[in-house]
Scaffold this active site. Structure first.
Site, PDB file in Angstrom:
ATOM      1  N   GLU B 261      64.129  96.389  -6.898  1.00 42.45           N
ATOM      2  CA  GLU B 261      64.249  94.949  -7.174  1.00 42.45           C
ATOM      3  C   GLU B 261      64.572  94.177  -5.903  1.00 42.45           C
ATOM      4  O   GLU B 261      64.114  93.052  -5.715  1.00 42.45           O
ATOM      5  CB  GLU B 261      65.301  94.694  -8.254  1.00 42.45           C
ATOM      6  N   HIS B 264      61.441  93.310  -4.165  1.00 47.46           N
ATOM      7  CA  HIS B 264      60.868  92.070  -4.713  1.00 47.46           C
ATOM      8  C   HIS B 264      61.598  90.848  -4.150  1.00 47.46           C
ATOM      9  O   HIS B 264      60.991  89.860  -3.744  1.00 47.46           O
ATOM     10  CB  HIS B 264      61.034  92.048  -6.244  1.00 47.46           C
TER      11      HIS B 264
END
Lengths: 495, 495
Positions: B261, B264
């Site tokens: 994550e 991202h």
């Protein structure tokens, strides 16, 4: 009736947009990283603009007129729906879009200037912004009511309130408040030492959660978080979040904020789900909302019965810390009166004096009889008059509250309206609910909650504040004497 | 140019509404009390409808046409703005409002039916809903492209992608993936025992925060929270939040989700602030976004250099626990390959096999060549083909992922597109950045971050995915062999 369905649909859309705005505000105050501020401001402005466009749409205007032409009685819910939408619509269309945008932008700028000014104790840095806000607010109020602009500001927060009414209702507090404070202070001993001991924050949190759980807060429809300034957000029925601020060295501060906010939340959580997505799915007014938070905080939370139940539990959370602090000594701390300079830290008695001070000054500002440049001096004079003491610097004076610096004029009086409703309500509850105090002492808050739901919560905003006051007290009039008497009795009983 | 300003303003409004929707989704997945679900669903629907109205407004249509008539070159930012708005506008106006509403409602219903069906391992309970969703998605896709509906679905998530292109690019994986898995599995020993020890969650959180901090996550513009299914939300530039899920008995799970994550988030946080409130202020595509998360998770996070730096730190967080686990043994756990049945738990090698399976099946569903009633059997057959094993029940088979049950067809391939981009990117970075691995081993991620920013992040969505691939690799074509070679080398080197 198609018109009613149409109005309900429009109301649902407006209510959804308000709920979203509430979420954005909660998020900003509780979890948002600082770097998100610029984007959030843009998003909030876009959402506000969209809501304003919806609210002032021709479609809504036409539907309102059509509903008003219907001769058949509308039913209570539809009548309330119509009243609220008409009120919101009229306010919005009377306000020029450019003025509304200028006010929003001036408020945002002045609020952030205030933050700096306050931390530097420099009123002059924010005075031009405040002047501009006073001017814009006066112009905006005159759009609503050219003859009585300050009343138009009041009405925004407390439907139907006027300065003249408030003057009459507040008169006993004005006359007797300062003397009562002096009298109580002369009679009280030294501050109990437990007040400023150190209390581990994580344990304070545990205790706060226990307190609101026992009060009846519904965790399935809420949560408790930390915030710089405690507040409650009802983001569309079914999700009512509370916040508090825990200070290591002020054990009472966090829990009393919690009790206060939980009072607000129980109101919101007690409004029937069938009112959701309508303007009726809200409290009757800010004053009524404050009556709930204040009643729980003061009449309930600062009573010996409350702590008869909770002090042993507080002792359990801090093993060994409070064993030697007896209930009486504890209560002396809970109910200590001090003519402090800061409103948010004020006790139950001097709190209203802080409000009177602000009420007087903001009326003069809006009327143009007081200039912003003269405000710090006027504040000190009023402070001496109402509290018997004056701040040495503006940080503890005119700079202490954010309200004016974000354009909230006419808001402060709702706090004392709430206190007056709470006093009246408590008097009737004490009479009508026989075992109320015993139940509280046993940690059973159901009888109290049931009565509050029955008398207030279940109506949401079905009635105007005046109508609801009449339902409760037989008259729309609030009597400041009731509040003063309640305080007088409480403090003479404690001695 | 007035037209450009107008388009920018409309784009800013659309972008604000998307950012708000992202916040609402984050809130629902991370903090919202369960009782808020009904109100939130209504609010989300209202916001989506408003955004759709804005997107399909005559005003936008007229402005787009006007901008397209301008002969003067538009400049790179305006050209990209026009491309994105035109694309979104066309998609939206081609889609009948009733179909869009039906799809949204069917998706919401089927997703909640899926939750029950999955927990009860009962595919038949959700099969009718899924059939309806397939049908509606097919109809919706045909509105965009009657000749190639599945390509229209792909294009929604990966601009310009077609099934034929993907078939060509994926071919080497199809041909060599299963054999590679079998080969690696045959060569690896028993699973290291540290993998399923118990690790205190609060300490895992501390370690996760340390890892993403070192990776360069900007806490001023983000936060890390717990979520059932880890995800990243960029709610308008400047606020990019990540989540992970900590399991007491799976120490690698939480931290690898975090690394993923954070990959991202570094992409979103690396997009220039001047692109904010435009459609350019986003990643180039889902595939590109996944390339960043995967590169950090796999090429970086599953490298011995990464753990050369972090294993001592992990040992410090869990004093005495991992002292006897050497780096080699630790890496054997990190890079363990298993032909497991569950995609989200799959290792780096078998992950793409899971995607191929879904890619094959969803194409057949949309083409109408596979019926939903035959789907569980088809799943088992494909599972045997790609993974060498078949699930014993539907919960571990066709019911494992939510995507199809909320109408996401054409989404799965973006995961493998991401893996292919990551492999290509890593190969060029290994060549171009001389001390890359030494820097990683020293916990210095600046050289890597700088290169990713320079090559990808700083462009936001200025280029189409194909243009950006061409910038990076000299050709828009992705070569599945690069990914297979990378995996082959990595695992032969490890032995």
């Amino acid at each position: 009736m198609n018109v009613w369905n149409d109005l309900l649909e429009l109301a649902a859309e407006l209510s959804d947009l308000s709920g979203i705005a509430e979420l954005m505000d909660w998020d900003q105050q509780v979890v948002m990283p600082r770097g998100g501020a610029a984007a959030r401001a843009a998003q909030a402005a876009t959402l506000a603009r969209i809501r304003h466009d919806k609210l002032t749409s021709k479609r809504l205007g036409v539907r309102l007129a059509a509903a008003e032409r219907i001769r058949k009685p509308a039913g209570r819910l539809n009548a309330a729906l119509l009243r609220h939408l008409r009120r919101e619509y009229d306010r919005a269309v009377r306000m020029p879009a450019a003025l509304s945008a200028e006010l929003a932008s001036a408020a945002a700028l002045t609020q952030s200037a205030w933050e700096t000014a306050r931390s530097r104790n420099d009123f002059s840095a924010v005075a031009p912004g405040l002047s501009r806000l006073v001017e814009l607010s006066r112009t905006a109020a005159a759009c609503q009511s050219p003859a009585a602009p300050y009343d138009a500001l009041l009405d925004q927060y407390e439907e139907g309130a006027t300065a003249a009414d408030l003057d009459r209702m507040f008169a006993p507090l004005r006359a007797g408040g300062s003397a009562l404070i002096a009298e109580i202070m002369a009679g009280q001993g030294e501050a109990p030492s437990y007040l400023d001991w150190s209390y581990a924050p994580e344990l304070q949190w545990r205790f706060c959660r226990e307190v609101v759980s026992v009060m009846g807060y519904d965790w399935r429809h809420g949560r408790l978080d930390a915030a710089e300034h405690p507040f409650t957000t009802g983001m569309g029925g079914g999700d009512v979040r509370i916040t508090t601020h825990i200070y290591r060295n002020r054990v009472l501060s966090g829990v009393f904020s919690c009790i206060h906010e939980c009072g607000h939340a129980l109101y919101d959580q007690g409004i029937p789900p069938r009112f959701r997505r309508t303007p009726v799915g809200d409290g009757a007014s800010l004053g009524f909302h404050e009556s709930q938070s204040r009643l729980w905080e003061n009449q309930v939370g600062r009573s010996p019965e409350f702590w008869q139940y909770f002090l042993p539990r507080l002792r359990r959370v801090f093993p060994g810390r409070l064993d030697r602090v007896r209930l009486e000594e504890f209560m002396a701390g809970v109910n200590r009166v001090e003519s402090s300079l800061i409103r948010t830290e004020a006790d139950e008695v001097s709190y209203n004096q802080h409000i009177l001070l602000r009420f007087d000054l903001e009326r003069e500002l809006i009327a143009g009889r007081l200039q912003v440049s003269d405000l710090p001096g006027a504040w000190r004079a009023k402070s001496l008059e109402y509290l018997g003491t004056a701040p040495e610097n503006d940080r503890d004076g005119v700079l202490q509250d954010v309200h004016w610096y974000c354009g909230l004029f006419g808001y402060f009086p709702t706090y004392t309206i709430g206190n007056m409703i709470a006093a009246g309500l408590w008097r009737t509850l004490e009479k009508d609910v026989p075992d109320l105090k015993n139940a509280i002492a046993a940690g059973d808050f159901r009888p109290l909650r049931t009565e509050l739901r029955r008398r207030i919560h279940r109506f949401g905003a079905l009635y105007t504040p005046a109508e609801l006051r009449t339902r409760l007290f037989g008259t729309p009039e609030l009597d400041g004497r009731l509040l003063l008497d309640y305080l007088r009795c409480k403090y003479s009983a404690a001695r």
